[in-house]
Design an enzyme around this catalytic site. Structure first.
Site: not given
Ligand code: GUN
Ligand code: ZN
Length: 376
Positions: A89-90, A92, A271, A309, A311, A314, A340
Site C-alpha cells: 500500500d502506498s 496514502g 485485504d 478447520c 489449520c 485446530c 486460525h
Molecule cells: N486502505 C484502506 N483504504 C485505503 C485507501 O483509501 N487508500 C489507501 N492507499 N489504502 C487504503
Molecule cells: Zn482452525
C-alpha cells in the site's frame, strides 16, 4: 496479467499473474504491515495457511527500517523470506490514519512520524520510489483516503487532486521500472478510486483514472466510518465503470460477509487487519459464526475451535487449551488464534472460488453471508 475465467452475475473467478507467481481470485491478501504478521507469524507460516499474496506498508517500512535498507538487502521478498506475490500500500491511508499533524498541498503530504514525531514529506514520487525500493509485485497509487462523513466541498477537490497524483505516480513508476538496478522492474501499478460517499464524484473519478490504463484498480475510502449499506451502494455505483479486464481491489475490507458481498459486486482482491486483530482479542471466526474463546463455557471443551478447520491450531489443540492460553496471557494464544483466523479467511476465499467454479456462488452467498458475521 489478469484473466477472468468464469462469471456468475457480477462475481468473477480470475487468475492474476505477476513477477512472483500466480494468484487465484477472488483472493484475500494477508496483512504483514511491517514485513511480519502481527501475532508472531512469519512468511513461512503464511505459506502453510494457504496465503497466496501478502500485503505490506510503504509508510511503516519507510519509517523503519527505511526502504533503502530493504533495497540494499535485496528487496522485501528476500528480507522477509516470502517467495510469493507482494502488494504494497502506498502510504496514502496510513499518513492519514496514523500520523500526527499533517499538511496537504498539491505536492504531497507533510506529516509527523507516529514513532518519533519527526517531520516527513511524502508525495506521489516519494511513494513510488519507496515501493520501487521494496520491490513489491504491485505498487498502489498515492492517494488521499478521506474519512466519512466528509462534505462534498472537501471531497471534490481532494479526489481531483488524487487524480493528478495518479498521473504523477504513473510517470514516476514507469521511470523507476526502466532504471537499471530496479529491485523489481516488472512491478505493476494499481490506481485507487476515491470520492467519498458521493456517487457522482466516484463515477467521475473512476472514469478518469480508467483512461490512464493502470494494471488494476482499487476502490479506496470505504469502511472508514460509513454504514455498510452505503459502502455496498458505492461499489454498485463504481463497478460498472471499472475496466472489466483488470483486477479490482476493495481496500481494507472487511468482515466475512463484506467479502462475500464484495465478490457478488464484482471485486477480486481484498485485504483487512480484522482477522489478525480479532484473533489477538480472542475473537475467532468459524463456519457457524464468531466465538470468544475466553468464554467460561469453553473451559472443559475438548473440541477444536472449528471441527471443519484444517489449520495448525485446530489440527492439534482444544478450545479448552486455547482458552487457558489466553487467560494465562501466553504468547502462543495469539499465534495460534491468528493462524486460525487467517486460515479461515484464506479458506473463505478458496470456497468462494470453488463455488464460482461450480456455478453455485449465489447459493453459497445465501447460505453464509449472514451466518458468518453472527455469533455462536
Ligand atoms: N486502505 C484502506 N483504504 C485505503 C485507501 O483509501 N487508500 C489507501 N492507499 N489504502 C487504503
Ligand atoms: Zn482452525
Amino acid at each position: 496479467m489478469f484473466e477472468v475465467i468464469k462469471t456468475e452475475g457480477r462475481a468473477r473467478r480470475g487468475v492474476f499473474t505477476c513477477a512472483h507467481g500466480t494468484v487465484q481470485t477472488p483472493v484475500f491478501m494477508n496483512v504483514g504491515t511491517q514485513g511480519a504478521i502481527k501475532g508472531a507469524v512469519s512468511a513461512h507460516d503464511l505459506a502453510e495457511i494457504g496465503c497466496q499474496i501478502e500485503l505490506s506498508n510503504t509508510y511503516h517500512l519507510h519509517l523503519r527500517p527505511g526502504d533503502e535498507v530493504v533495497r540494499d538487502l535485496g528487496g522485501l521478498h528476500r528480507f522477509m523470506d516470502w517467495k510469493g506475490p507482494i502488494l504494497t500500500d502506498s502510504g496514502g491511508f496510513q499518513v492519514f490514519s496514523l500520523s500526527g499533524l499533517r499538511k496537504i498541498t498539491e505536492e504531497g503530504v507533510t506529516f509527523a512520524s507516529h514513532i518519533d514525531g519527526r517531520r516527513i514529506f511524502m508525495g506521489p514520487e516519494e511513494s513510488m520510489r519507496i515501493q520501487s525500493h521494496l520491490g513489491s509485485d504491485v505498487a498502489m497509487a498515492f492517494d488521499e483516503c478521506v474519512a466519512n462523513p466528509a462534505t462534498y466541498e472537501y471531497v471534490k477537490p481532494s479526489c481531483e487532486r488524487t487524480y493528478r497524483w495518479l498521473v504523477r505516480c504513473k510517470e514516476e513508476h514507469e521511470r523507476l521500472n526502466a532504471q537499471p538496478g530496479a529491485v523489481n522492474p516488472h512491478q505493476m501499478l494499481f490506481g485507487i478510486n476515491q470520492g467519498g460517499t458521493y456517487p457522482d464524484l466516484r463515477v467521475w473519478h473512476m472514469d478518469e483514472i480508467a483512461k490512464l490504463d493502470c494494471d488494476g484498480y482499487a476502490i479506496g475510502g470505504l469502511a472508514v466510518g460509513e454504514e455498510t449499506q452505503v459502502m455496498y451502494d458505492i461499489i454498485d455505483a463504481v463497478e460498472p465503470h471499472m475496466p472489466a479486464d483488470k483486477p479490482r481491489y476493495l481496500m481494507g475490507v472487511g468482515t466475512p460477509s463484506n467479502i462475500i458481498e464484495g465478490v457478488a459486486r464484482g471485486v477480486d482482491f481484498f485485504d483487512c487487519v480484522m482477522p489478525a486483530r480479532n484473533a489477538r482479542h480472542a475473537k475467532l471466526f468459524t463456519w457457524e459464526g464468531a466465538m470468544n474463546i475466553k468464554n467460561e463455557k469453553y473451559k472443559l471443551d475438548e473440541r477444536p475451535i472449528d471441527p471443519n478447520c484444517g489449520c495448525p491450531a485446530c489440527r492439534s489443540f482444544s478450545r479448552a487449551y486455547l482458552r487457558h492460553l489466553f487467560v494465562a496471557g501466553e504468547m502462543l494464544a495469539m499465534r495460534l488464534a491468528v493462524l486460525h483466523n487467517l486460515w479461515f479467511y484464506n479458506e473463505l476465499t478458496a470456497r468462494i472460488r470453488q463455488a464460482l467454479d461450480q456455478g453455485c456462488f449465489q447459493a453459497f452467498r445465501h447460505m453464509y453471508s449472514q451466518k458468518l458475521d453472527g455469533r455462536i
